[in-house]
Motif scaffolding. Structure first.
Motif, PDB file in Angstrom:
ATOM      1  N   HIS A 150       0.929  -4.233   3.336  1.00  0.00           N
ATOM      2  CA  HIS A 150       1.891  -3.259   2.861  1.00  0.00           C
ATOM      3  C   HIS A 150       3.262  -3.905   2.802  1.00  0.00           C
ATOM      4  O   HIS A 150       3.384  -5.102   2.995  1.00  0.00           O
ATOM      5  N   GLU A 163       4.913   2.141   3.148  1.00  0.00           N
ATOM      6  CA  GLU A 163       6.043   1.223   3.071  1.00  0.00           C
ATOM      7  C   GLU A 163       7.106   1.623   4.074  1.00  0.00           C
ATOM      8  O   GLU A 163       7.262   2.797   4.408  1.00  0.00           O
ATOM      9  N   GLN A 205      -2.053  -3.453  -8.644  1.00  0.00           N
ATOM     10  CA  GLN A 205      -1.409  -2.334  -7.976  1.00  0.00           C
ATOM     11  C   GLN A 205       0.049  -2.303  -8.410  1.00  0.00           C
ATOM     12  O   GLN A 205       0.693  -3.328  -8.527  1.00  0.00           O
ATOM     13  N   ASN A 264      -0.712   3.934   0.128  1.00  0.00           N
ATOM     14  CA  ASN A 264       0.472   3.119   0.050  1.00  0.00           C
ATOM     15  C   ASN A 264       1.341   3.415   1.259  1.00  0.00           C
ATOM     16  O   ASN A 264       1.649   4.563   1.522  1.00  0.00           O
TER      17      ASN A 264
END
Lengths: 155, 155
Positions: B94, B139, B71, B137
DNA sequence: CTGTGTGCAAAGCATTTGCACTATG
DNA sequence: CATAGTGCAAATGCTTTGCACACAG
Protein backbone atom coordinates in the motif's frame (compact mmCIF):
# COMPACT_ATOMS: atom_id res chain seq x y z
CA UNK A 1 -26.02 27.21 11.16
CA UNK A 2 -25.37 25.03 14.18
CA UNK A 3 -21.74 25.34 15.08
CA UNK A 4 -21.30 28.45 13.03
CA UNK A 5 -19.41 30.19 15.74
CA UNK A 6 -17.10 27.23 16.12
CA UNK A 7 -16.25 27.32 12.43
CA UNK A 8 -15.78 31.03 12.56
CA UNK A 9 -13.15 30.51 15.21
CA UNK A 10 -11.45 27.75 13.36
CA UNK A 11 -11.05 30.03 10.39
CA UNK A 12 -9.81 32.89 12.50
CA UNK A 13 -7.26 30.67 14.17
CA UNK A 14 -5.88 30.09 10.73
CA UNK A 15 -5.67 33.72 9.69
CA UNK A 16 -8.62 33.28 7.42
CA UNK A 17 -11.74 35.38 7.30
CA UNK A 18 -15.25 34.29 7.90
CA UNK A 19 -17.17 35.17 4.77
CA UNK A 20 -20.57 34.46 3.34
CA UNK A 21 -19.37 32.02 0.67
CA UNK A 22 -17.46 30.06 3.27
CA UNK A 23 -20.43 29.92 5.55
CA UNK A 24 -22.77 28.81 2.81
CA UNK A 25 -20.42 26.07 1.62
CA UNK A 26 -19.79 24.81 5.11
CA UNK A 27 -23.47 24.87 5.84
CA UNK A 28 -24.24 22.84 2.75
CA UNK A 29 -21.56 20.29 3.54
CA UNK A 30 -22.79 19.87 7.07
CA UNK A 31 -26.31 19.21 5.85
CA UNK A 32 -25.41 16.54 3.34
CA UNK A 33 -24.05 13.11 3.94
CA UNK A 34 -22.96 12.75 0.36
CA UNK A 35 -19.64 13.13 -1.38
CA UNK A 36 -20.16 16.19 -3.46
CA UNK A 37 -18.08 17.29 -6.36
CA UNK A 38 -17.12 20.91 -6.70
CA UNK A 39 -19.66 21.28 -9.44
CA UNK A 40 -22.38 19.68 -7.32
CA UNK A 41 -21.67 22.09 -4.54
CA UNK A 42 -21.64 25.04 -6.87
CA UNK A 43 -24.91 23.95 -8.43
CA UNK A 44 -26.61 23.48 -5.06
CA UNK A 45 -25.42 26.85 -3.95
CA UNK A 46 -26.53 29.02 -6.83
CA UNK A 47 -30.10 28.97 -5.59
CA UNK A 48 -29.20 29.78 -2.02
CA UNK A 49 -26.59 32.36 -2.93
CA UNK A 50 -26.86 33.23 -6.61
CA UNK A 51 -23.82 35.44 -6.76
CA UNK A 52 -21.28 32.78 -5.82
CA UNK A 53 -18.55 31.90 -8.28
CA UNK A 54 -17.24 28.49 -9.19
CA UNK A 55 -13.74 29.68 -8.51
CA UNK A 56 -14.63 30.56 -4.97
CA UNK A 57 -16.00 27.10 -4.41
CA UNK A 58 -12.77 25.59 -5.68
CA UNK A 59 -10.65 27.86 -3.55
CA UNK A 60 -12.72 27.44 -0.44
CA UNK A 61 -12.70 23.68 -0.65
CA UNK A 62 -8.97 23.60 -1.16
CA UNK A 63 -8.48 25.94 1.75
CA UNK A 64 -10.67 23.82 3.98
CA UNK A 65 -8.80 20.78 2.87
CA UNK A 66 -5.48 22.35 3.76
CA UNK A 67 -6.87 23.33 7.12
CA UNK A 68 -8.06 19.79 7.61
CA UNK A 69 -11.77 20.63 7.75
CA UNK A 70 -12.77 18.50 4.81
CA UNK A 71 -11.53 15.32 3.26
CA UNK A 72 -10.99 14.61 -0.39
CA UNK A 73 -12.80 11.54 -1.55
CA UNK A 74 -11.23 9.35 -4.15
CA UNK A 75 -13.63 9.10 -7.00
CA UNK A 76 -12.20 7.68 -10.15
CA UNK A 77 -14.50 9.81 -12.24
CA UNK A 78 -12.21 12.75 -12.79
CA UNK A 79 -13.97 15.04 -10.38
CA UNK A 80 -12.81 16.19 -7.04
CA UNK A 81 -15.17 15.29 -4.25
CA UNK A 82 -15.20 16.40 -0.65
CA UNK A 83 -16.89 15.60 2.58
CA UNK A 84 -16.75 17.20 5.98
CA UNK A 85 -14.20 15.48 8.13
CA UNK A 86 -15.51 13.24 10.84
CA UNK A 87 -15.78 14.77 14.25
CA UNK A 88 -14.26 12.33 16.68
CA UNK A 89 -14.61 8.62 16.33
CA UNK A 90 -18.37 8.49 16.48
CA UNK A 91 -18.76 9.26 12.83
CA UNK A 92 -15.58 7.81 11.43
CA UNK A 93 -16.24 5.90 8.26
CA UNK A 94 -14.84 4.63 5.00
CA UNK A 95 -16.07 3.92 1.53
CA UNK A 96 -17.31 1.19 -0.70
CA UNK A 97 -16.83 2.28 -4.29
CA UNK A 98 -18.78 0.57 -7.01
CA UNK A 99 -16.80 -0.21 -10.12
CA UNK A 100 -20.03 -0.45 -12.03
CA UNK A 101 -21.91 2.76 -11.39
CA UNK A 102 -19.29 4.71 -9.46
CA UNK A 103 -21.52 5.07 -6.44
CA UNK A 104 -19.84 5.63 -3.11
CA UNK A 105 -21.34 3.97 -0.08
CA UNK A 106 -20.35 4.86 3.45
CA UNK A 107 -19.87 2.24 6.08
CA UNK A 108 -19.13 2.54 9.74
CA UNK A 109 -18.62 -1.07 10.69
CA UNK A 110 -15.95 -2.81 12.73
CA UNK A 111 -14.47 0.48 13.83
CA UNK A 112 -12.72 -1.08 16.77
CA UNK A 113 -10.71 -3.57 14.73
CA UNK A 114 -9.86 -0.86 12.31
CA UNK A 115 -8.56 1.44 14.98
CA UNK A 116 -6.30 -1.26 16.30
CA UNK A 117 -5.03 -2.07 12.87
CA UNK A 118 -4.46 1.56 12.00
CA UNK A 119 -2.75 2.23 15.28
CA UNK A 120 -0.35 -0.61 14.85
CA UNK A 121 0.29 0.26 11.23
CA UNK A 122 0.96 3.83 12.18
CA UNK A 123 3.56 2.86 14.73
CA UNK A 124 5.39 0.57 12.38
CA UNK A 125 5.35 2.98 9.48
CA UNK A 126 6.38 5.94 11.53
CA UNK A 127 9.32 4.04 12.90
CA UNK A 128 10.38 2.45 9.68
CA UNK A 129 9.87 5.24 7.18
CA UNK A 130 10.08 8.28 9.42
CA UNK A 131 6.73 9.20 8.03
CA UNK A 132 4.47 11.37 10.13
CA UNK A 133 0.99 10.00 9.70
CA UNK A 134 -1.80 12.52 9.73
CA UNK A 135 -4.64 10.61 8.24
CA UNK A 136 -5.63 7.39 6.58
CA UNK A 137 -7.98 6.19 3.96
CA UNK A 138 -9.47 2.77 3.46
CA UNK A 139 -11.68 1.87 0.57
CA UNK A 140 -13.13 -1.25 -0.91
CA UNK A 141 -13.80 -1.50 -4.61
CA UNK A 142 -16.32 -3.85 -6.09
CA UNK A 143 -19.85 -4.16 -7.34
CA UNK A 144 -22.78 -2.74 -5.49
CA UNK A 145 -26.09 -4.47 -4.96
CA UNK A 146 -27.86 -2.61 -7.74
CA UNK A 147 -25.18 -3.35 -10.29
CA UNK A 148 -25.01 -6.99 -9.29
CA UNK A 149 -28.70 -7.27 -10.01
CA UNK A 150 -28.58 -5.39 -13.29
CA UNK A 151 -25.35 -6.33 -14.93
CA UNK A 152 -24.59 -9.94 -15.52
CA UNK A 153 -21.24 -9.68 -17.19
CA UNK A 154 -21.49 -6.90 -19.68
CA UNK A 155 -18.98 -4.14 -20.34
CA UNK B 1 10.05 -9.56 -21.91
CA UNK B 2 9.80 -12.13 -19.16
CA UNK B 3 6.25 -13.37 -19.01
CA UNK B 4 5.42 -11.97 -22.38
CA UNK B 5 3.64 -15.09 -23.43
CA UNK B 6 1.58 -15.06 -20.27
CA UNK B 7 0.42 -11.53 -20.97
CA UNK B 8 -0.27 -12.40 -24.56
CA UNK B 9 -2.63 -15.10 -23.34
CA UNK B 10 -4.28 -12.88 -20.82
CA UNK B 11 -5.08 -10.42 -23.58
CA UNK B 12 -6.36 -13.11 -25.89
CA UNK B 13 -8.58 -14.50 -23.17
CA UNK B 14 -10.21 -11.12 -23.12
CA UNK B 15 -10.75 -10.82 -26.84
CA UNK B 16 -7.99 -8.28 -27.08
CA UNK B 17 -5.06 -8.36 -29.42
CA UNK B 18 -1.42 -8.49 -28.55
CA UNK B 19 0.19 -5.46 -30.13
CA UNK B 20 3.49 -3.68 -29.99
CA UNK B 21 2.24 -0.67 -27.99
CA UNK B 22 0.68 -2.98 -25.45
CA UNK B 23 3.82 -4.97 -25.11
CA UNK B 24 6.00 -1.91 -24.72
CA UNK B 25 3.74 -0.39 -22.07
CA UNK B 26 3.49 -3.61 -20.14
CA UNK B 27 7.21 -4.07 -20.37
CA UNK B 28 7.84 -0.61 -19.02
CA UNK B 29 5.42 -1.07 -16.15
CA UNK B 30 6.97 -4.36 -15.18
CA UNK B 31 10.40 -2.78 -15.04
CA UNK B 32 9.47 0.11 -12.84
CA UNK B 33 8.39 0.09 -9.25
CA UNK B 34 7.02 3.58 -9.46
CA UNK B 35 3.55 4.95 -9.92
CA UNK B 36 3.67 6.45 -13.32
CA UNK B 37 1.28 8.94 -14.76
CA UNK B 38 0.07 8.50 -18.29
CA UNK B 39 2.35 11.32 -19.34
CA UNK B 40 5.32 9.72 -17.60
CA UNK B 41 4.71 6.50 -19.41
CA UNK B 42 4.29 8.23 -22.71
CA UNK B 43 7.47 10.19 -22.20
CA UNK B 44 9.49 7.11 -21.26
CA UNK B 45 8.19 5.30 -24.26
CA UNK B 46 8.90 7.79 -26.99
CA UNK B 47 12.57 6.85 -27.00
CA UNK B 48 11.93 3.13 -27.07
CA UNK B 49 9.09 3.33 -29.54
CA UNK B 50 9.00 6.79 -31.11
CA UNK B 51 5.81 6.24 -33.07
CA UNK B 52 3.55 5.70 -30.09
CA UNK B 53 0.68 8.08 -29.44
CA UNK B 54 -0.49 9.52 -26.16
CA UNK B 55 -3.98 8.37 -26.95
CA UNK B 56 -2.85 4.80 -27.22
CA UNK B 57 -1.23 5.02 -23.82
CA UNK B 58 -4.45 6.30 -22.32
CA UNK B 59 -6.51 3.64 -24.01
CA UNK B 60 -4.16 0.82 -23.18
CA UNK B 61 -3.98 1.73 -19.53
CA UNK B 62 -7.73 1.98 -19.25
CA UNK B 63 -8.10 -1.34 -20.98
CA UNK B 64 -5.61 -2.99 -18.67
CA UNK B 65 -7.36 -1.44 -15.74
CA UNK B 66 -10.68 -2.84 -16.85
CA UNK B 67 -9.08 -6.22 -17.31
CA UNK B 68 -7.62 -5.95 -13.84
CA UNK B 69 -3.98 -5.97 -14.93
CA UNK B 70 -3.11 -2.62 -13.46
CA UNK B 71 -4.26 -0.60 -10.52
CA UNK B 72 -5.08 3.08 -10.45
CA UNK B 73 -3.16 4.91 -7.81
CA UNK B 74 -4.80 7.75 -5.97
CA UNK B 75 -2.65 10.76 -6.46
CA UNK B 76 -4.27 14.00 -5.53
CA UNK B 77 -2.33 15.81 -8.19
CA UNK B 78 -4.84 15.60 -10.98
CA UNK B 79 -3.02 12.96 -12.93
CA UNK B 80 -3.95 9.39 -13.39
CA UNK B 81 -1.31 7.00 -12.17
CA UNK B 82 -1.02 3.28 -12.60
CA UNK B 83 1.01 0.41 -11.37
CA UNK B 84 1.05 -3.23 -12.28
CA UNK B 85 -1.20 -5.19 -10.00
CA UNK B 86 0.51 -7.33 -7.43
CA UNK B 87 0.96 -10.95 -8.31
CA UNK B 88 -0.10 -12.97 -5.33
CA UNK B 89 0.52 -11.87 -1.79
CA UNK B 90 4.26 -11.69 -2.00
CA UNK B 91 4.24 -8.24 -3.46
CA UNK B 92 1.07 -6.84 -2.00
CA UNK B 93 1.58 -3.33 -0.77
CA UNK B 94 0.00 0.00 0.00
CA UNK B 95 0.95 3.64 -0.05
CA UNK B 96 2.21 6.41 2.11
CA UNK B 97 1.31 9.67 0.45
CA UNK B 98 3.13 12.81 1.45
CA UNK B 99 0.94 15.85 1.86
CA UNK B 100 3.99 18.01 1.43
CA UNK B 101 5.64 16.92 -1.79
CA UNK B 102 3.07 14.47 -3.08
CA UNK B 103 5.54 11.62 -3.11
CA UNK B 104 4.13 8.13 -2.92
CA UNK B 105 6.04 5.59 -0.87
CA UNK B 106 5.30 1.88 -1.02
CA UNK B 107 5.28 -0.22 2.09
CA UNK B 108 4.87 -3.92 2.52
CA UNK B 109 4.75 -4.21 6.27
CA UNK B 110 2.43 -6.10 8.61
CA UNK B 111 0.81 -7.87 5.70
CA UNK B 112 -0.57 -10.58 7.92
CA UNK B 113 -2.53 -8.29 10.18
CA UNK B 114 -3.81 -6.46 7.19
CA UNK B 115 -5.03 -9.59 5.52
CA UNK B 116 -6.94 -10.57 8.60
CA UNK B 117 -8.46 -7.17 8.91
CA UNK B 118 -9.38 -7.03 5.25
CA UNK B 119 -10.82 -10.49 5.31
CA UNK B 120 -13.04 -9.75 8.24
CA UNK B 121 -14.07 -6.41 6.83
CA UNK B 122 -14.91 -8.04 3.53
CA UNK B 123 -17.18 -10.57 5.17
CA UNK B 124 -19.06 -8.00 7.15
CA UNK B 125 -19.46 -5.62 4.27
CA UNK B 126 -20.53 -8.25 1.82
CA UNK B 127 -23.17 -9.48 4.22
CA UNK B 128 -24.42 -6.11 5.29
CA UNK B 129 -24.35 -4.15 2.06
CA UNK B 130 -24.59 -6.93 -0.51
CA UNK B 131 -21.46 -5.46 -1.96
CA UNK B 132 -19.19 -7.76 -3.94
CA UNK B 133 -15.66 -6.79 -2.97
CA UNK B 134 -13.08 -7.07 -5.71
CA UNK B 135 -10.26 -5.03 -4.35
CA UNK B 136 -9.19 -2.73 -1.58
CA UNK B 137 -7.03 0.23 -1.07
CA UNK B 138 -5.34 1.47 2.05
CA UNK B 139 -3.33 4.63 2.21
CA UNK B 140 -1.77 6.75 4.86
CA UNK B 141 -1.41 10.47 4.39
CA UNK B 142 1.12 12.56 6.18
CA UNK B 143 4.53 14.11 5.93
CA UNK B 144 7.51 12.24 4.59
CA UNK B 145 10.96 12.29 6.07
CA UNK B 146 12.33 14.78 3.57
CA UNK B 147 9.50 17.22 4.10
CA UNK B 148 9.71 16.91 7.85
CA UNK B 149 13.33 17.95 7.67
CA UNK B 150 12.77 20.79 5.25
CA UNK B 151 9.48 22.33 6.24
CA UNK B 152 8.94 23.46 9.77
CA UNK B 153 5.41 24.71 9.57
CA UNK B 154 5.17 26.68 6.39
CA UNK B 155 2.46 26.59 3.76
C1' DC C 1 -10.09 -10.46 -45.35
C1' DT C 2 -12.55 -8.39 -41.05
C1' DG C 3 -12.62 -5.92 -37.41
C1' DT C 4 -9.60 -4.41 -33.52
C1' DG C 5 -6.10 -1.19 -32.51
C1' DT C 6 -3.38 3.08 -33.59
C1' DG C 7 -2.14 8.08 -34.35
C1' DC C 8 -3.27 12.51 -35.11
C1' DA C 9 -5.77 16.62 -34.61
C1' DA C 10 -9.66 18.51 -32.70
C1' DA C 11 -12.74 18.74 -28.98
C1' DG C 12 -14.22 18.40 -23.92
C1' DC C 13 -13.95 19.41 -19.19
C1' DA C 14 -12.26 20.16 -14.64
C1' DT C 15 -9.20 23.21 -12.48
C1' DT C 16 -6.14 27.35 -12.20
C1' DT C 17 -4.69 32.07 -12.93
C1' DG C 18 -4.73 37.20 -13.60
C1' DC C 19 -6.96 41.14 -12.33
C1' DA C 20 -10.00 44.69 -10.73
C1' DC C 21 -13.30 44.99 -7.15
C1' DT C 22 -15.44 44.04 -2.42
C1' DA C 23 -15.78 43.45 2.24
C1' DT C 24 -13.69 41.54 6.66
C1' DG C 25 -11.36 42.60 10.87
C1' DC D 1 -7.86 51.19 5.83
C1' DA D 2 -5.02 47.33 4.63
C1' DT D 3 -5.38 43.09 2.78
C1' DA D 4 -7.75 38.64 2.34
C1' DG D 5 -11.39 37.09 -0.37
C1' DT D 6 -14.41 37.16 -4.53
C1' DG D 7 -16.08 36.77 -9.39
C1' DC D 8 -15.34 36.79 -14.04
C1' DA D 9 -13.09 35.56 -18.20
C1' DA D 10 -9.25 33.66 -20.14
C1' DA D 11 -5.81 30.23 -19.97
C1' DT D 12 -4.10 25.44 -18.62
C1' DG D 13 -3.65 20.81 -18.85
C1' DC D 14 -5.35 16.18 -18.62
C1' DT D 15 -8.39 13.14 -21.04
C1' DT D 16 -11.67 11.83 -24.75
C1' DT D 17 -13.46 11.56 -29.45
C1' DG D 18 -13.79 11.22 -34.56
C1' DC D 19 -11.75 9.40 -38.33
C1' DA D 20 -8.79 7.30 -41.76
C1' DC D 21 -5.25 4.01 -41.83
C1' DA D 22 -2.51 -0.19 -40.12
C1' DC D 23 -2.16 -4.65 -38.56
C1' DA D 24 -3.37 -9.05 -35.72
C1' DG D 25 -5.73 -13.24 -36.11
Amino acid sequence: MPGRRKWQCRFRENVSRWTVPREVILDLLSRTSKHMSTKDIYASLTSLYPGIGLTTVYRTLELMHRLGFVQKVTAHDGQRRYELKDEGKRNHHHHLICNGCGDIIDYRDFVQEELEFIKKAGEVLTAKHSFLIQDHNIEFLGICEKCRATTRNSE
